[in-house]
Design an enzyme around this catalytic site. Sequence first.
Site, PDB file in Angstrom:
ATOM      1  N   LYS A   4       0.844  -1.209   0.000  1.00 16.62           N
ATOM      2  CA  LYS A   4       0.000   0.000   0.000  1.00 16.62           C
ATOM      3  C   LYS A   4       0.873   1.252   0.000  1.00 16.62           C
ATOM      4  O   LYS A   4       1.916   1.289   0.665  1.00 16.62           O
ATOM      5  CB  LYS A   4      -0.929  -0.013   1.215  1.00 16.62           C
ATOM      6  CG  LYS A   4      -2.015   1.060   1.182  1.00 16.62           C
ATOM      7  CD  LYS A   4      -2.972   0.912   2.366  1.00 16.62           C
ATOM      8  CE  LYS A   4      -4.081   1.962   2.333  1.00 16.62           C
ATOM      9  NZ  LYS A   4      -4.998   1.817   3.482  1.00 16.62           N
ATOM     10  N   SER A  29      -9.979   1.690   2.313  1.00 11.60           N
ATOM     11  CA  SER A  29      -9.122   2.526   1.496  1.00 11.60           C
ATOM     12  C   SER A  29      -8.061   1.734   0.734  1.00 11.60           C
ATOM     13  O   SER A  29      -7.549   2.229  -0.262  1.00 11.60           O
ATOM     14  CB  SER A  29      -8.423   3.568   2.373  1.00 11.60           C
ATOM     15  OG  SER A  29      -7.485   2.955   3.241  1.00 11.60           O
ATOM     16  N   SER A  48     -10.230  -0.464   6.385  1.00 12.31           N
ATOM     17  CA  SER A  48      -9.562  -0.269   5.102  1.00 12.31           C
ATOM     18  C   SER A  48      -8.881  -1.503   4.510  1.00 12.31           C
ATOM     19  O   SER A  48      -8.514  -1.500   3.342  1.00 12.31           O
ATOM     20  CB  SER A  48      -8.527   0.856   5.216  1.00 12.31           C
ATOM     21  OG  SER A  48      -9.181   2.096   5.230  1.00 12.31           O
TER      22      SER A  48
END
Lengths: 483, 471, 94
Positions: A75, A150, A174
């Site tokens: 990420k 997210s 997320s």
Amino acid sequence: MNTIKNVRHLLKCKEITCRELTVRFLKAAEELNPELTAYITLTREAALKTADDVDKKIQKGEELQPLEGIPFCLKDNISTKGLRTTCASRMLEDYTPIYDAAVWESLKGQNAVIIGKGNMDEFAMGSTCENSYFGGAKNPRNLGHVAGGSSGGVAAAVAGNLAVYGIGSDTGGSIRMPASFCGLVGLKPTYGAVSRRGLIAYGSSLDQIGPIAACTEDAAAVFDEICAKDPLDMTSEGSEPVSDKLTGSVRGLRIGLAKEFFDGLPESVRRPLDEAVDLYRKLGAELVELEFPLLKYVLPTYYIIACAEASSNLGRYDGLRYGHRASAFDDLNDFICRTRSEGFGQEVRRRILLGAYVLSAGYYDAYYNKAQLLRKSIKNEFSKMFSRCDVLLTPTVPVTALKSGAGMTPVQMYQTDICTCSVNIAGLPAVSLPCGHDGKGLPVGMQLIGDKFSEDVVLNASLAFERETEGSHLKTADMGVLL
Amino acid sequence: MTYEMVIGLETHVELSTKTKIFCGCTTQFGGAPNTHCCPVCTGQPGSLPVLNKSVIEYAATAGLALNCGINTQSVMARKHYVYPDLPKAYQISQYEQPLCEGGWVELSGGRRINLTRIHIEEDAGKLVHQGGAVFIDYNRGGVPLIEIVSEPDFRSAEECTEYLEKLQTILRAVGVSDCRMQEGSMRCDVNISLRPKGETKFGVRAEIKNLNSFTSVAAAIAHEFDRQEELLSAGGAVEQETRHFDADTGETSSLRGKENADDYRYFPEPDIVPVIIPEDVLQRLRDGLPELPDAKRERYISALGVPEADARLLTKYRKVSEYFEAASEGCESPKTAATFMVTQMFSLIPTEAERENWSPAVSAAQLNELVKLLEGGKLSRNIAKRVFSQMLETGKPATDFISEEDMAGFDAGALNELCLRAVAENSKSVDDYRTGKEKAIKALVGAVMRESRGRANAIEAEELLKKIIAG
Amino acid sequence: MITVDELKKIAALAKLSLDGEDVEALRRDIDNVLEFADTIAQAAVDLPEEAGGEASWRFREDVCRPSYPAEEILKNAGERQDGFFVARQRGGLI
């Protein structure tokens, strides 16, 4: 389906070299990324260099470490020295960190092959991944839908076979929401199990790094490699590895069901969950009915704390040491204000304002302080529930993957976190795993929440379900690298 | 109407730990810009603070030395404001649960200044303003500080400076800070208000920020008293505001008013677990406290017979008292070493900074040797004085400057002879003495001393002279 | 309800410029979220005794670690000079 076990086997048996493997993933990512936007940055050079190192080891007949040579997606809010790290924000569009996150140190140390930095909602604020400055990640299972937020890019990379596994972060859901939307297994570890050093902070008391993987065993294998205690993160406790503890049996396991989590759930999401509950009963688990009356306060509590911490954590982006800089301004204060308004997207600005508001003189007690009290109450309520059960079973998200560009109001958007964010408030571990499909063929996610440091318990329950359903719900999209 | 000033002080003191409060960078003063820095102390995204154990120990030690209660659990908090010297846009400090509470400092008149609290926090970086630009150096950013907050117990500038000197002495004695105001390792904010004499309620106060010398503190208070007195006497009101003191003009000016007061939005620092001090650690710190300056001074006066003024000088700096104790080691009268130091050394080492560092040409062992020669009757006091100044000039030991004649001593017969000669040759002084001018005897003693080249004992000579004159 | 004036004050505190922003729309957005947050006001909080003691005496030893070279520290700075970060009082078109 690509799993760590399969890919490792191919490498060990020399069916494919690590370089060939890496090139295939890079090539697929280059081809598909314009459509999927799973990656913000592809890290070709770093990936190939690592791949060559791995091949040398294989040639010498050396033993491979658990994640050695396996292509993955990291990420883009996790600091990687020399590799651009943007948080999907214009603010950090050109930011190249000068140090490595603890998690990346561990993975790099064992030659994990980084394909690229995964797309996300800007600064991890969002539930669709559409708040990315670089454009939202699409859901590989249905390109008209969002990947979830997210960590949407990470999930899209795994579900689209552009990485074997991914590392995401979870502040209010997320990891679990995109895992649920894309039909993957996502583990949000206990707060403190994984070091946050180098994770660009959103809500420091809520943030936790964890894996997004194609199956439970992969999620466990990745967790085992990142759960070391870090003396440079004072909130780090570390955790025992879990893979060896997974038996796949739930006989005698007490599974709690709090009805509030199921209130108003659409039939299409409810049905697969009911079936899962029946299956657990059939496997010998004991079902316990529970109540969680505080659930109605969970979302405001979460958003007050998360926004307060975010407003604080994001104060440092003033354009002086790193990040975007305004070009036209009246004075230094104006420079800072313009830099921030230009560099941050709308949702980030909104949360900063909310956070500053709830902390400001005159409002602190009504909002921040009250939320902290509720946080303690919520923790207590979980403790009570865990005295009566080992695992709580809930939906991950009350809906399946939303249509892209659905245009919800902020509050509607926040509602999608209703089942996930209480877990962060209480610092608990939870896994989301696919348990079926809605009428449109979109994956439905089931969440299993455990008591602190019981990753083994939730992953074991997840594994039991997976085995009993013969992995029929585990499916990646028909694209990318199919080995 | 006459007004009385009411003052409270907030004093920032840098702790002399090796590393910064939240990272392993050095705390050394100076250095090329941004060379004592890392991701933590420059607020790089994702970096996390790790609290330095010595900071807690030093701060707790300071608290113990200043009679504070130590909270076994305290909490770090974020204090938010935006300024280029603060890389995270918040300062990690303490708010609701500080490390130390209460405590007091006793002034020379016996009056106690009460302390509200002491908390730990990080220092900010340094800014250099030049042209239309601000140059930023984060070397100082993250250096550990304690903030010592007093109650509004001061009624004069003198009390303030005495308190600050006292703080310096105590904190240096326990070794937690060098308290160098000129290097900024000790700084002070003054909260001052006026009220009519006899009034018990407090007036509206102004805060004067960042004073970095004793003279600035005194001058700022003097100016602020005049300013507020003038306002109040004219029937006006003092505004609650933050003011800046300009050391060049000696005046204070408004920085910002109450309506623009900062809203610091404090909340508990989520990156740092609560600071717990176990009882055994606290006990170890208590046991490790050295003798504090006040106690030392009392001991010098009562046990060693050192005059009070000398004792004050000798206990102000740790190195000075250590030197004194080594120099007087094993001597019959420790006072003798004190007298040498006070009368002959301090004038050669006039500045506070030099006294703090205390590295005189003569070592404590050399002075000790000299005192013992004197006490052994080998030297007269006068010769010892002469020898000591030669030692101070050259750094050489006493024996280099003592001749055989110096060591020869002076017997009673020789003294009698010299006294008789002095009386015979100074009839004017003898007459003066006889007619009641007591001081005239000194001239005779001087003559004897001269003749004996300093070897005679002046007190014995005076007694003998008086006897001879009296017949 | 948050007013436009309050919003402006908060924006100044949070160092966000509202230039070019639809302030009224933003105010409504924030207001909606606050209305939603206000529901916690009704929550009765009944807390049992603190368990406490989860923290421990585990802090960093006071041992120096090498600092970073200044050029690394300054690497992402938009403007630097002689080893300093530089901030400007004026810039650009205004």
